[in-house]
Write a protein that holds these residues in place. Sequence first.
Motif, short mmCIF file in Angstrom:
data_model
loop_
_atom_site.label_atom_id
_atom_site.label_comp_id
_atom_site.label_asym_id
_atom_site.label_seq_id
_atom_site.Cartn_x
_atom_site.Cartn_y
_atom_site.Cartn_z
N LYS A 32 0.82 -1.21 0.00
CA LYS A 32 0.00 0.00 0.00
C LYS A 32 0.86 1.26 0.00
N GLU A 33 2.00 1.22 0.69
CA GLU A 33 2.91 2.36 0.70
C GLU A 33 3.38 2.71 -0.72
N SER A 34 3.52 1.67 -1.57
CA SER A 34 3.97 1.88 -2.95
C SER A 34 2.80 1.88 -3.94
N ASN A 35 1.60 1.90 -3.40
CA ASN A 35 0.38 1.92 -4.23
C ASN A 35 0.32 0.69 -5.14
N VAL A 36 0.61 -0.48 -4.57
CA VAL A 36 0.60 -1.73 -5.33
C VAL A 36 -0.49 -2.64 -4.76
N THR A 37 -1.25 -3.28 -5.64
CA THR A 37 -2.29 -4.21 -5.24
C THR A 37 -1.77 -5.64 -5.39
N LEU A 38 -1.85 -6.41 -4.30
CA LEU A 38 -1.41 -7.81 -4.30
C LEU A 38 -2.63 -8.72 -4.34
N SER B 98 8.70 -7.09 -6.92
CA SER B 98 7.62 -6.52 -7.74
C SER B 98 7.13 -5.20 -7.15
N ILE B 99 7.18 -5.08 -5.82
CA ILE B 99 6.79 -3.82 -5.17
C ILE B 99 7.83 -2.73 -5.44
N LYS B 100 9.12 -3.09 -5.31
CA LYS B 100 10.20 -2.12 -5.52
C LYS B 100 10.18 -1.54 -6.93
N TYR B 101 9.90 -2.39 -7.91
CA TYR B 101 9.96 -1.95 -9.30
C TYR B 101 8.57 -1.75 -9.90
#
Length: 351
Positions: free
Chosen positions: A217-223, A252-255
């Motif tokens: 969520k910090e990186s605006n990524v949906t898992l 995947s979150i980092k990139y």
Amino acid sequence: MKNRTPREIAFITALYVAVIAGVLMLPAFLLYTDSWEPWLIYGITVILIFAVAWISINTGIEKFIHRRIKLIYKTIHRFKTQSGNMEDLDLSKDVLGQVNTEVEEWARSNKEEIEQLRKQEQFRKEFIGNLSHELKTPIFSIQGYLLTLLEGGLEDPKINRDYLERADRNLERLTNLINELDEITKLESGERRMEFTKFDLIKLTDDLVKELEFRAKESNVTLTVRDPKMAVWVEADRSKISQVLTNLIMNSIKYSREDGGETSIKFYDMDENILVEVEDNGLGIAADHLPRLFERFYRIDKSRSRHQGGSGLGLAIVKHIIESHGQTINVRSQEGEGSTFSFTLKKAKPQ
């Protein structure tokens, strides 16, 4: 055309010599003989010429081969087998052709070995350079913070705690790096044994996603996990597979895309194995990076990885863990369109 053996060469050459000698002597016998006795002498003479020529030529070839060719062959044989023992040459066979084959194979083997050594030397240089850089960065940072504190910063309440916390973070990074290097070394040497158990892979993945959801969520990524309610039983080292999935999901979150990304974990039944895919729609990887992606310290974006605390060893550890399970890991990616990491695990019967 079949190559002649040394003895065949000696025989044919002696035959030619005998025929030529017989032809040269024939006019004299035709002109000066009128009975059958000289022709008997003529025949015996030709046979003797053939026998003497064959013995002389064969002996000469054998000496040449034993003194010259055998020395070459024996040297090659010793280098190939790491032993000086070699059977005697069989002159009834094509020795020259055999030596030629041995020389070609030896040259090809040496060329491949030299090329491999060059690659290993290049890898060693890169590894030492990368390791030196990775160790140097946190050490110099810690040294700088401690030096500032020793020169008076320790008495300054505005910076003393802040600098100690920074030094502690760099020390933690250094500790993680050493632990990961130790992990790879043990995996490569076989010292780190896999503890195989039967477990539900989807449940493990679902638990990991819940743990990493805050970072996503910090990186605006949906898992997302495909079919989270079904069960997929595998036989593997649960803690190591957890490490593999965590590493791939964190990558995947980092990139991920700055405007929001998606990462999905999928499972496919492959008869005796289960195929696991960690797919994202992030930045992707250029084709020229893919062959070296699982090497130690290899990074696509070095500045970004270091800023986020990456050591460059995560994917190398992932590869070693999967290979220690007797399985393989692959990646397919297109720059700007995301990446998919896939690996297999052995299926187990449900409990």
